[in-house]
Design a protein around this motif. Structure first.
Motif, PDB file in Angstrom:
ATOM      1  N   VAL A  65       0.836  -1.202   0.000  1.00 60.47           N
ATOM      2  CA  VAL A  65       0.000   0.000   0.000  1.00 60.47           C
ATOM      3  C   VAL A  65       0.869   1.250   0.000  1.00 60.47           C
ATOM      4  O   VAL A  65       0.598   2.225  -0.704  1.00 60.47           O
ATOM      5  CB  VAL A  65      -0.951   0.008   1.217  1.00 60.47           C
ATOM      6  CG1 VAL A  65      -1.684   1.341   1.318  1.00 60.47           C
ATOM      7  CG2 VAL A  65      -1.945  -1.132   1.120  1.00 60.47           C
ATOM      8  N   VAL A 227      -6.202   1.386  -5.276  1.00 63.61           N
ATOM      9  CA  VAL A 227      -5.470   0.632  -4.265  1.00 63.61           C
ATOM     10  C   VAL A 227      -6.432  -0.129  -3.362  1.00 63.61           C
ATOM     11  O   VAL A 227      -6.208  -1.296  -3.021  1.00 63.61           O
ATOM     12  CB  VAL A 227      -4.577   1.572  -3.426  1.00 63.61           C
ATOM     13  CG1 VAL A 227      -3.834   0.786  -2.351  1.00 63.61           C
ATOM     14  CG2 VAL A 227      -3.576   2.303  -4.314  1.00 63.61           C
ATOM     15  N   PRO A 242      -9.704  -0.425   4.841  1.00 66.32           N
ATOM     16  CA  PRO A 242      -8.969   0.247   3.764  1.00 66.32           C
ATOM     17  C   PRO A 242      -9.483   1.647   3.465  1.00 66.32           C
ATOM     18  O   PRO A 242      -8.697   2.541   3.146  1.00 66.32           O
ATOM     19  CB  PRO A 242      -9.143  -0.688   2.564  1.00 66.32           C
ATOM     20  CG  PRO A 242     -10.307  -1.549   2.886  1.00 66.32           C
ATOM     21  CD  PRO A 242     -10.334  -1.691   4.374  1.00 66.32           C
TER      22      PRO A 242
END
Length: 426
Positions: A65, A227, A242
């Protein structure tokens, strides 16, 4: 073994991630009241030394990430004069390294995103609102009246570390005769149309007859929503949301600039001037420079200007380590040039994590492991301080002969490639 880290900055949180990964009981005590207390500032350029440390300490998903959400600051670095005439271009045409390779990758990381990544998955490990006041033996005291104990205590509370000052009252710092202003010019269709290619390709050092300018371009590699789609399941498996992790990570791309000058060349109250007034002063000092450099500063938004003075820690020698140690700016504070401070703090965190992991596994005694860590940390840390101070002194020197000699040297290195490669190998 219980480890208590005083300070939840880049180095302290990287260490906490690494120790958690190794199964070591760790707690971070941070004086900020919330994770969002410091969500501003410029992007941090992570060099291979910092990249290697983050890769070693972070879970693999968080590492991916970080790479995906970071910016690519371009290849190499250019040395130019104030009219944008090249002196030497180092690595500008090199092939781009694999960003996932920690040994070669460079990452322009949003400080907002980096802090959230470093906090991700730590849960109750980080205690906010804990302002350190003093240490009594193994007992840490905080401003709210609470206390905590640990077998190993780490000073990671920055350049004004109270813990390191209590342990080492002989630790002092030098004030350098330099002032700096940092700014951002956001990349839009309009600004991209007039910005020269050199400013959009990577990092640049401008070496005028007076003062100094550094620029770097920061563009995101991947949209945060992409992402989330790609790595969201893996993040959820770590217990990380996330969407929350990447909230506010879609910061705008920009060209960053840093202008450094000798303190005596600027108004006495320069660091406290209104940003518009400070920018006007720089506009006057760059009036004869290349129009694009002059416009880069003039067109930057005053709200994003950052003014600072420069200080550096004086070298310190330690004997055999006890159970309290330190890392990063708490020990070897340095001028904010080239991102050296942040990357050195990350390196410290990686090496301290390795030392404590060896103790945790029964491979080394705590005293020997911390003594070896401190010797290496001090050697590398203060060598980096000296490098940062040398770079600062070169940038602010008002000796015209020295400045012309430096420009001539850069030109010679550019004209004789073997010499250039030898000089700029690192």
């Amino acid at each position: 073994m219980r480890v208590g880290i005083i300070g939840g900055g880049v180095g302290g949180l990287c260490l906490a991630q690494g120790l958690t990964k190794a199964g070591i009981d760790v707690t971070v005590y941070e004086r900020d009241h919330t994770p969002e207390s410091r969500l501003q500032g410029f992007r941090l350029n992570i060099e291979p030394v910092g990249s290697t440390a983050l890769h070693a300490c972070l879970p693999d998903t968080l590492w991916q990430v970080l790479v995906a959400t970071a910016g690519d600051s371009g290849r190499g670095i250019g040395f130019l004069d104030e009219q944008m005439r090249p002196l030497i271009m180092v690595g500008r045409g090199d092939e781009a390294p694999d960003p996932l390779d920690p040994a070669t990758g460079e990452h322009a990381v949003s400080r907002v995103t980096l802090r959230r990544l470093l906090l991700a998955g730590l849960g109750d490990v980080v205690h906010f609102g804990k302002e350190f006041t003093r240490l009594d033996g193994n007992e840490v005291h905080f401003a709210d009246g609470s206390t905590a104990t640990a077998d190993v205590i780490v000073a990671a509370d920055g350049a004004n570390s109270r813990l390191w000052a209590q342990l080492h009252p002989e630790a002092t710092r030098t004030e350098l005769p330099a002032v700096a202003v940092g700014g951002k010019l956001f990349l839009t269709d309009e600004t991209s149309a007039w910005l020269p290619a050199e400013l959009l390709q990577g990092k640049n050092v401008f070496w005028p007859i007076r003062d100094f300018l550094f620029t770097a371009v920061f563009r995101r590699r991947e949209d945060p929503s992409a992402v989330v789609d790609r790595l969201g399941p893996d993040l959820r498996a770590l217990g990380v949301d996330p969407a929350r992790l990447l909230a506010d990570s879609a910061d705008r791309d920009y060209v960053m600039w840093a202008y450094i000058a000798h303190r005596d060349a600027m108004p006495a109250d320069f660091n406290s001037l209104d940003p518009e007034v400070a920018k006007a002063e720089l506009s006057d000092r760059t009036a004869t420079w290349h129009p694009a450099l002059h416009r880069l500063i003039a067109a930057s938004e005053p709200d994003n200007l950052f003014q600072t003075a420069f200080t550096a820690a004086r070298p310190l020698s330690l004997g055999r380590a006890g159970n309290v140690t330190g890392l990063g700016d708490a020990v070897h504070h340095m001028p904010p040039v080239g991102g050296l401070g942040g990357n050195t703090a990350l390196r410290d965190a990686q090496h301290l994590c390795a030392a404590l992991t060896a103790v945790h596994k029964g491979e080394r005694s705590l005293g020997d492991a911390l003594t070896d860590y401190e010797q290496g940390m001090l050697k590398h840390g203060f060598a980096t301080v000296r490098e940062a101070v040398r770079n600062t002194e070169g940038a602010i020197t008002r000796n015209t002969l020295k400045r012309r000699a430096a420009r001539t040297f850069f030109r010679v290195c550019g004209a004789v490639p073997p010499l250039g490669r030898a000089v700029f190998a690192d």
